[in-house]
Design an enzyme around this catalytic site. Structure first.
Site, mmCIF file in Angstrom:
data_model
loop_
_atom_site.group_PDB
_atom_site.id
_atom_site.type_symbol
_atom_site.label_atom_id
_atom_site.label_comp_id
_atom_site.label_asym_id
_atom_site.label_seq_id
_atom_site.Cartn_x
_atom_site.Cartn_y
_atom_site.Cartn_z
ATOM 1 N N CYS A 1 0.752 -1.192 0.094
ATOM 2 C CA CYS A 1 0.010 -0.150 0.096
ATOM 3 C C CYS A 1 0.753 1.276 0.088
ATOM 4 C CB CYS A 1 -0.921 -0.041 1.171
ATOM 5 S SG CYS A 1 0.004 -0.591 2.969
ATOM 6 N N HIS B 1 -2.768 6.337 4.795
ATOM 7 C CA HIS B 1 -1.499 6.518 4.870
ATOM 8 C C HIS B 1 -1.170 8.051 4.469
ATOM 9 C CE1 HIS B 1 -1.267 2.512 6.167
ATOM 10 N NE2 HIS B 1 -0.324 1.958 5.301
HETATM 11 N N1 LIG Z 1 -5.067 -3.561 5.221
HETATM 12 C C1 LIG Z 1 -4.473 -3.045 4.454
HETATM 13 O O1 LIG Z 1 -4.477 -1.690 4.110
HETATM 14 C C2 LIG Z 1 -3.823 -3.865 3.380
HETATM 15 C C3 LIG Z 1 -3.298 -3.000 2.192
HETATM 16 C C4 LIG Z 1 -2.543 -3.827 1.129
HETATM 17 C C5 LIG Z 1 -2.441 -5.428 1.448
HETATM 18 N N2 LIG Z 1 -3.088 -5.758 2.605
HETATM 19 C C6 LIG Z 1 -2.700 -7.301 2.737
HETATM 20 O O2 LIG Z 1 -3.961 -7.935 2.524
HETATM 21 C C7 LIG Z 1 -4.157 -9.270 3.343
HETATM 22 C C8 LIG Z 1 -5.183 -9.107 4.401
HETATM 23 O O3 LIG Z 1 -5.120 -7.725 5.225
HETATM 24 P P1 LIG Z 1 -6.497 -7.208 5.933
HETATM 25 O O4 LIG Z 1 -5.981 -5.954 6.604
HETATM 26 O O5 LIG Z 1 -7.603 -7.260 5.391
HETATM 27 O O6 LIG Z 1 -6.408 -8.186 7.308
HETATM 28 P P2 LIG Z 1 -7.449 -8.648 8.151
HETATM 29 O O7 LIG Z 1 -8.581 -7.481 8.552
HETATM 30 O O8 LIG Z 1 -6.946 -9.302 9.503
HETATM 31 O O9 LIG Z 1 -8.189 -9.962 7.519
HETATM 32 C C9 LIG Z 1 -7.785 -11.121 7.170
HETATM 33 C C10 LIG Z 1 -8.839 -11.987 6.472
HETATM 34 O O10 LIG Z 1 -8.188 -13.147 6.408
HETATM 35 C C11 LIG Z 1 -8.918 -14.451 6.327
HETATM 36 N N3 LIG Z 1 -8.288 -15.474 7.039
HETATM 37 C C12 LIG Z 1 -7.494 -15.609 8.023
HETATM 38 N N4 LIG Z 1 -6.888 -17.311 7.791
HETATM 39 C C13 LIG Z 1 -7.507 -17.623 6.915
HETATM 40 C C14 LIG Z 1 -7.493 -18.986 6.509
HETATM 41 N N5 LIG Z 1 -6.807 -19.996 7.100
HETATM 42 N N6 LIG Z 1 -8.252 -19.308 5.513
HETATM 43 C C15 LIG Z 1 -9.032 -18.442 4.797
HETATM 44 N N7 LIG Z 1 -8.895 -16.991 5.202
HETATM 45 C C16 LIG Z 1 -8.409 -16.771 6.267
HETATM 46 C C17 LIG Z 1 -9.774 -13.682 7.499
HETATM 47 O O11 LIG Z 1 -10.901 -14.685 7.779
HETATM 48 P P3 LIG Z 1 -11.344 -14.920 8.971
HETATM 49 O O12 LIG Z 1 -12.257 -13.779 9.329
HETATM 50 O O13 LIG Z 1 -12.477 -15.915 8.847
HETATM 51 O O14 LIG Z 1 -10.407 -15.114 10.089
HETATM 52 C C18 LIG Z 1 -10.013 -12.458 7.181
HETATM 53 O O15 LIG Z 1 -11.002 -12.426 6.111
HETATM 54 C C19 LIG Z 1 -2.560 -9.273 4.153
HETATM 55 O O16 LIG Z 1 -1.961 -10.063 3.294
HETATM 56 C C20 LIG Z 1 -2.287 -7.626 4.067
HETATM 57 O O17 LIG Z 1 -0.774 -7.628 3.991
HETATM 58 C C21 LIG Z 1 -3.453 -5.074 3.462
#
Ligand SMILES: NC(=O)c1ccc[n+]([C@@H]2O[C@H](COP(=O)([O-])OP(=O)(O)OC[C@H]3O[C@@H](n4cnc5c(N)ncnc54)[C@H](OP(=O)(O)O)[C@@H]3O)[C@@H](O)[C@H]2O)c1
Length: 377
Positions: free
Chosen positions: A172, A285
Site C-alpha cells: 500500500c 496513510h
Molecule cells: N489492510 C491494508 O491496508 C492492506 C493493504 C494492502 C495489502 N494488505 C494485505 O491484505 C491481506 C489482508 O489484510 P487485512 O488488512 O484485510 O487483514 P484482516 O482484516 O486481518 O483480514 C484477514 C482475512 O483473512 C482471512 N483468513 C485468515 N486465515 C484464513 C484461512 N486460514 N483461510 C481463509 N481465510 C483466512 C480472515 O478470515 P476470518 O475472519 O475467517 O479469520 C480475514 O477475512 C494481508 O496480506 C495484508 O498484508 C492489507
C-alpha cells in the site's frame, strides 16, 4: 493524431475514478442488476471478512464491476456466517482447494501464507489470482501492477484463456508513493527517492483498528491497556512500523518500498530509502516524499504535471495552510498531493518535496486490485 494506448488508458482510468467517486453509495436497483451478468466473470474473494475483503465488496459495487457469481471465502471460523452484498445474502465458505473450481478471477487478501498455499492451487484450476499479500510480489514471473503506472506488465495475461495466472498488487505505501512520484518520474527521471511514512491502523487489518479504538477509550478512562496486535501503546503514541527488522537495519515495510519501486518502474538503478512509522490514525496513510531528479524541474511545472495525473488530486493551499490529511482522503479513490515545493538542499531545481495521502485500504489495496481486474476485462 492517434492517442497512444497508454494515454488512452490513463484518460479512461481518470474518467472511471472520477465517476466512481461521484456515484459512490448512491446505487439504484437498476445498477445492481447491471452488475450481475451471465457473460461476466465468476469471482471469488479470499479473506472476505477482513478489512481489505470488505472493501473489495464496496469497490465492486461502487464501480458496477460485472460478475456472474461471487464466492465469499474466509477461514473455518467464519464459515456459515452471512454476508449481504448488493441486496443478496451469501453464505461465507471455508477456503478449500475446490473453492476455485469455475472461478475466473480470485481476489486474495488473507495474508501471505494463505496466498502461498492457495494461490498456486487457484492458478492450476484456471483462475487469475490478484493477490494483495507480499507472497509473489518479487517473483520475476509475476507482474506487480499499478494500473495508472505499468499496465503493460500484465498485457500477456488473458481472461477466459483457460490458463490461470498470478498478478500481484504492490504494498500500500508503494502504491500511494508511486501514484504521485511516477508522473514526475516520467517527465524528469527520479534518480533518488527518500520516503518517510505515517501509516494508519487500517494497514494492519481490522483487528488493529479495533485495538486503536479500544486503547483510546482505555487511556482516556485510565484503564490498563490491551496490547494484542501491537506490543506497545498505540493510542496517543507512534512507533517504528511493526514489520520485522532485517539484518541491514531496515524493516520489511521499508524494503518493500525500495524493491517494489525498482520492479514497477523497471529501473534497477533508482535509489530509494524509506523510514516507515505507524501513527494512531484510523485509516489512510501519509507519506513525505523527497525526489532527486536527473533534469531540473520547477515547482509550477511539477504542480501542472500532478494536476493532470490520473488518480491524483492536489490540495496545496499555502495561504490557508490547507494540505492533504488522512481524513481528507479516507474512503476516496484518488491520492492527494500537497506541500509541492523545490527542495532547497539540491542545486539547480534538481530536487522536489511532496506530501502524499491515500486511502490504503482503497487505492492501496482493494481499488488497485479491482482496477487490475478491469484491465483484464
Ligand atoms: N489492510 C491494508 O491496508 C492492506 C493493504 C494492502 C495489502 N494488505 C494485505 O491484505 C491481506 C489482508 O489484510 P487485512 O488488512 O484485510 O487483514 P484482516 O482484516 O486481518 O483480514 C484477514 C482475512 O483473512 C482471512 N483468513 C485468515 N486465515 C484464513 C484461512 N486460514 N483461510 C481463509 N481465510 C483466512 C480472515 O478470515 P476470518 O475472519 O475467517 O479469520 C480475514 O477475512 C494481508 O496480506 C495484508 O498484508 C492489507
Amino acid at each position: 493524431m492517434a492517442i497512444p494506448h497508454y494515454q488512452l488508458l490513463t484518460h479512461i482510468t481518470k474518467f472511471q475514478t472520477n465517476l466512481s467517486t461521484s456515484s459512490r453509495r448512491t446505487k439504484s436497483n437498476f445498477t445492481v442488476r447491471m452488475s450481475l451478468k451471465e457473460d461476466a466473470p465468476s469471482l471469488a474473494i479470499v479473506g472476505v471478512t477482513g478489512a481489505v475483503g470488505q472493501e473489495f465488496l464496496q469497490v465492486l459495487s461502487d464501480r458496477d464491476f460485472p460478475y456472474k457469481s461471487i464466492k465469499m471465502l474466509a477461514s473455518k471460523k467464519s464459515a456459515g456466517k452471512k454476508q449481504v452484498f448488493e441486496d443478496k445474502e451469501y453464505v461465507i465458505e471455508e477456503l478449500k482447494d475446490e473453492s476455485f473450481d469455475g472461478v475466473d478471477i480470485a481476489l486474495f487478501s488473507a495474508g501471505g501464507s494463505i496466498s502461498k498455499k492457495f494461490g498456486p492451487i487457484a492458478v492450476n484450476r484456471g483462475s487469475i489470482v490478484i493477490d494483495n499479500s507480499s507472497a509473489f510480489r518479487m517473483d520475476d514471473n509475476v507482474p506487480l501492477v499499478i494500473p495508472e503506472v505499468n499496465p503493460d506488465a500484465m498485457s500477456h495475461i488473458k481472461l477466459y484463456s483457460g490458463k490461470g495466472a498470478l498478478i500481484a498488487n504492490p504494498n500500500c505505501s508503494t502504491i500511494i508513493c508511486l501514484m504521485a512520484a511516477t508522473p514526475i518520474h516520467r517527465h524528469s527521471k527520479v534518480i533518488r527517492m527518500v520516503v518517510s511514512t505515517y501509516q494508519a491502523a487500517s494497514g494492519a487489518g481490522a483487528a488493529a483498528m479495533e485495538e486503536l479504538k479500544l486503547q483510546t477509550h482505555e487511556v482516556l478512562e485510565g484503564k490498563p491497556l490491551t496490547c494484542n496486535i501491537f506490543k506497545e501503546q498505540y493510542a496517543f503514541n507512534l512507533f517504528s512500523h511493526n514489520a520485522p527488522i532485517l539484518p541491514n537495519g531496515y524493516n520489511e515495510e521499508e524494503m518493500k518500498l525500495v524493491k517494489e519501486t525498482r520492479k514497477i518502474w523497471n529501473d534497477h538503478n533508482v535509489k530509494v530509502t524509506a523510514t516507515c512509522i505507524r501513527v494512531p490514525v484510523m485509516r489512510a496513510h501519509a507519506e513525505s516524499v523527497n525526489l532527486q531528479l536527473e533534469k531540473p524541474l520547477d515547482e509550477d511545472t511539477a504542480r501542472e504535471i500532478l494536476g493532470k495525473a490520473a488518480g491524483v488530486f492536489i490540495i496545496d493551499d499555502r495561504v490557508s495552510n490547507n494540505f492533504p490529511t488522512p481524513l481528507k482522503v479516507s474512503n476516496k479513490d484518488d491520492v492527494a498531493v500537497g506541500r509541492i515545493r523545490q527542495d532547497l538542499s539540491q542545486d539547480g531545481k534538481h530536487g522536489l518535496d511532496i506530501f502524499v495521502c491515500g486511502d490504503q485500504i482503497r487505492k492501496g489495496a482493494a481499488l488497485n486490485a479491482i482496477q487490475i481486474a478491469e484491465l483484464l476485462l
